[in-house]
Write a protein that holds these residues in place. Structure first.
Motif, PDB file in Angstrom:
ATOM      1  N   UNK A  55      40.844  75.399  76.224  1.00 13.31           N
ATOM      2  CA  UNK A  55      41.241  74.422  77.225  1.00 13.31           C
ATOM      3  C   UNK A  55      41.175  73.045  76.594  1.00 13.31           C
ATOM      4  N   UNK A  56      41.950  72.119  77.132  1.00 11.41           N
ATOM      5  CA  UNK A  56      42.035  70.766  76.600  1.00 11.41           C
ATOM      6  C   UNK A  56      41.412  69.795  77.604  1.00 11.41           C
ATOM      7  N   UNK A  57      40.610  68.879  77.085  1.00  9.99           N
ATOM      8  CA  UNK A  57      39.928  67.924  77.949  1.00  9.99           C
ATOM      9  C   UNK A  57      39.786  66.582  77.242  1.00  9.99           C
ATOM     10  N   UNK A  58      39.566  65.545  78.034  1.00  7.58           N
ATOM     11  CA  UNK A  58      39.275  64.232  77.457  1.00  7.58           C
ATOM     12  C   UNK A  58      37.825  64.188  76.981  1.00  7.58           C
ATOM     13  N   UNK A  59      37.533  63.246  76.129  1.00  4.18           N
ATOM     14  CA  UNK A  59      36.165  63.081  75.642  1.00  4.18           C
ATOM     15  C   UNK A  59      36.018  61.728  74.970  1.00  4.18           C
ATOM     16  N   UNK A  60      34.785  61.337  74.717  1.00  2.46           N
ATOM     17  CA  UNK A  60      34.504  60.064  74.063  1.00  2.46           C
ATOM     18  C   UNK A  60      33.747  60.324  72.774  1.00  2.46           C
ATOM     19  N   UNK A  61      34.374  59.955  71.674  1.00  2.00           N
ATOM     20  CA  UNK A  61      33.774  60.146  70.360  1.00  2.00           C
ATOM     21  C   UNK A  61      33.114  58.855  69.909  1.00  2.00           C
ATOM     22  N   UNK A  62      31.857  58.950  69.489  1.00  2.00           N
ATOM     23  CA  UNK A  62      31.145  57.810  68.910  1.00  2.00           C
ATOM     24  C   UNK A  62      30.759  58.197  67.484  1.00  2.00           C
ATOM     25  N   UNK A  63      31.554  57.724  66.535  1.00  2.00           N
ATOM     26  CA  UNK A  63      31.348  58.109  65.138  1.00  2.00           C
ATOM     27  C   UNK A  63      30.016  57.586  64.625  1.00  2.00           C
ATOM     28  N   UNK A  64      29.638  56.381  65.036  1.00  2.00           N
ATOM     29  CA  UNK A  64      28.391  55.794  64.540  1.00  2.00           C
ATOM     30  C   UNK A  64      27.166  56.567  65.021  1.00  2.00           C
ATOM     31  N   UNK A  65      27.227  57.103  66.250  1.00  2.24           N
ATOM     32  CA  UNK A  65      26.112  57.895  66.784  1.00  2.24           C
ATOM     33  C   UNK A  65      26.284  59.384  66.511  1.00  2.24           C
ATOM     34  N   UNK A  66      27.451  59.758  65.966  1.00  7.86           N
ATOM     35  CA  UNK A  66      27.760  61.153  65.625  1.00  7.86           C
ATOM     36  C   UNK A  66      27.721  62.043  66.862  1.00  7.86           C
ATOM     37  N   UNK A  67      28.298  61.515  67.965  1.00  6.53           N
ATOM     38  CA  UNK A  67      28.289  62.251  69.226  1.00  6.53           C
ATOM     39  C   UNK A  67      29.701  62.368  69.801  1.00  6.53           C
ATOM     40  N   UNK A  68      29.898  63.419  70.577  1.00  6.85           N
ATOM     41  CA  UNK A  68      31.111  63.608  71.360  1.00  6.85           C
ATOM     42  C   UNK A  68      30.660  63.897  72.785  1.00  6.85           C
ATOM     43  N   UNK A  69      31.128  63.064  73.739  1.00  5.66           N
ATOM     44  CA  UNK A  69      30.740  63.218  75.130  1.00  5.66           C
ATOM     45  C   UNK A  69      31.918  63.727  75.942  1.00  5.66           C
ATOM     46  N   UNK A  70      31.703  64.825  76.644  1.00  7.55           N
ATOM     47  CA  UNK A  70      32.709  65.409  77.531  1.00  7.55           C
ATOM     48  C   UNK A  70      32.084  65.504  78.910  1.00  7.55           C
ATOM     49  N   UNK A  71      32.655  64.751  79.864  1.00  9.82           N
ATOM     50  CA  UNK A  71      32.060  64.627  81.187  1.00  9.82           C
ATOM     51  C   UNK A  71      30.615  64.140  81.014  1.00  9.82           C
ATOM     52  N   UNK A  72      29.639  64.902  81.443  1.00  5.04           N
ATOM     53  CA  UNK A  72      28.242  64.480  81.298  1.00  5.04           C
ATOM     54  C   UNK A  72      27.535  65.192  80.142  1.00  5.04           C
ATOM     55  N   UNK A  73      28.287  65.904  79.330  1.00 11.17           N
ATOM     56  CA  UNK A  73      27.708  66.672  78.232  1.00 11.17           C
ATOM     57  C   UNK A  73      27.864  65.911  76.920  1.00 11.17           C
ATOM     58  N   UNK A  74      26.754  65.685  76.235  1.00 12.55           N
ATOM     59  CA  UNK A  74      26.772  64.956  74.969  1.00 12.55           C
ATOM     60  C   UNK A  74      26.472  65.929  73.830  1.00 12.55           C
ATOM     61  N   UNK A  75      27.414  66.048  72.922  1.00 10.72           N
ATOM     62  CA  UNK A  75      27.251  66.908  71.752  1.00 10.72           C
ATOM     63  C   UNK A  75      26.851  66.064  70.553  1.00 10.72           C
ATOM     64  N   UNK A  76      25.820  66.485  69.847  1.00 11.69           N
ATOM     65  CA  UNK A  76      25.421  65.833  68.594  1.00 11.69           C
ATOM     66  C   UNK A  76      26.090  66.598  67.459  1.00 11.69           C
ATOM     67  N   UNK A  77      27.275  66.160  67.084  1.00 18.72           N
ATOM     68  CA  UNK A  77      28.127  66.958  66.203  1.00 18.72           C
ATOM     69  C   UNK A  77      27.904  66.683  64.716  1.00 18.72           C
ATOM     70  N   UNK A  78      27.160  65.637  64.386  1.00 21.81           N
ATOM     71  CA  UNK A  78      26.890  65.343  62.982  1.00 21.81           C
ATOM     72  C   UNK A  78      27.955  64.463  62.353  1.00 21.81           C
ATOM     73  N   UNK A  79      27.607  63.902  61.213  1.00 23.83           N
ATOM     74  CA  UNK A  79      28.467  62.930  60.540  1.00 23.83           C
ATOM     75  C   UNK A  79      29.806  63.516  60.103  1.00 23.83           C
ATOM     76  N   UNK A  80      29.772  64.699  59.475  1.00 19.88           N
ATOM     77  CA  UNK A  80      30.999  65.271  58.913  1.00 19.88           C
ATOM     78  C   UNK A  80      32.039  65.518  59.998  1.00 19.88           C
ATOM     79  N   UNK A  81      31.633  66.171  61.079  1.00 19.75           N
ATOM     80  CA  UNK A  81      32.591  66.495  62.140  1.00 19.75           C
ATOM     81  C   UNK A  81      33.049  65.234  62.856  1.00 19.75           C
TER      82      UNK A  81
END
Length: 228
Positions: A55-81
């Protein structure tokens, strides 16, 4: 969103890739292994129902914090990703699996107590799951074609600095929490084991490029084995 069931024939798996997954990168296995591999493929083909869902959804990527936020879920995805997802306008979350039928087939082989067959099947299952994910990527590209969007590589929890425990967050985003019949154990492993999950960045200004295996510290990654 899209969910699809495939056949073994759809995946077009050459025997050479199965041999490579077993460790035969620069040489051919002996005749016994070749015959066992062919026999297992013929035996498992009518049983298989590999499938995928995305499925496709919007999200907010913060490269400096290495996070991807989708709705209220915050993923700590790491520097590389985080770096590889830069420029994404939306995100595709996906699963792909060899299916419960393949896992049941593995259990049958274990009861037969033939470790050669068990080892071949383990390698075959990994290839089936990855090929199903490859097929999913092609369908995703077709799905987005009218928008003129492109997509990045796919990235999964447990790789490239993204902790496997975040599977729990990822699966919470799927409509029923058990896409394609996949469930999570308390330790965040997928069942069936031969399954793949993760995220793909999509948009006008992203591109699919070589995996940065040289930056990864996970030694058992199948992509690293393929590049070594």
């Amino acid at each position: 969103m899209l969910e699809q069931e495939l056949t073994y024939k759809d995946l077009q798996i050459p025997s050479s890739e199965i041999y490579e997954a077993m460790g035969y990168k620069d040489s051919m296995p002996d005749q016994m292994v070749i015959e066992e591999t062919d026999a297992l493929q013929q035996r498992v083909t009518p049983l298989l129902h590999p499938r995928f869902f995305f499925f496709i959804t919007d999200g907010t990527l913060d490269v400096s914090k290495e996070t991807l936020t989708v709705e209220d879920t915050v993923f700590s995805i790491g520097k590389t990703i985080a770096r590889q997802l830069r420029g994404s306008e939306s995100y595709a979350f996906f699963v792909a699996t060899a299916g419960t039928e393949f896992e049941e087939f593995q259990h049958v082989l274990q009861k037969e107590d033939d470790m050669v067959k068990v080892y071949i099947a383990d390698s075959l299952g990994s290839i089936i799951a990855e090929k199903t994910a490859d097929y999913m990527e092609k369908e995703l590209a077709e799905f987005m074609k009218d928008k003129g969007w492109k997509h990045t590589n796919r990235y999964s929890p447990g790789y490239c600095g993204w902790h496997v425990s975040e599977q729990q967050k990822l699966f919470s985003l799927f409509p029923d929490g058990s896409p394609c019949g996949i469930r999570l154990t308390d330790s965040s492993l997928m069942v069936p084991i031969k399954s793949v999950s993760g995220v793909i960045g999509i948009g006008s200004n992203v591109r699919k490029q070589e995996y940065t295996c040289g930056l990864c510290t996970y030694e058992n990654c199948f992509r690293k084995r393929k590049h070594n």
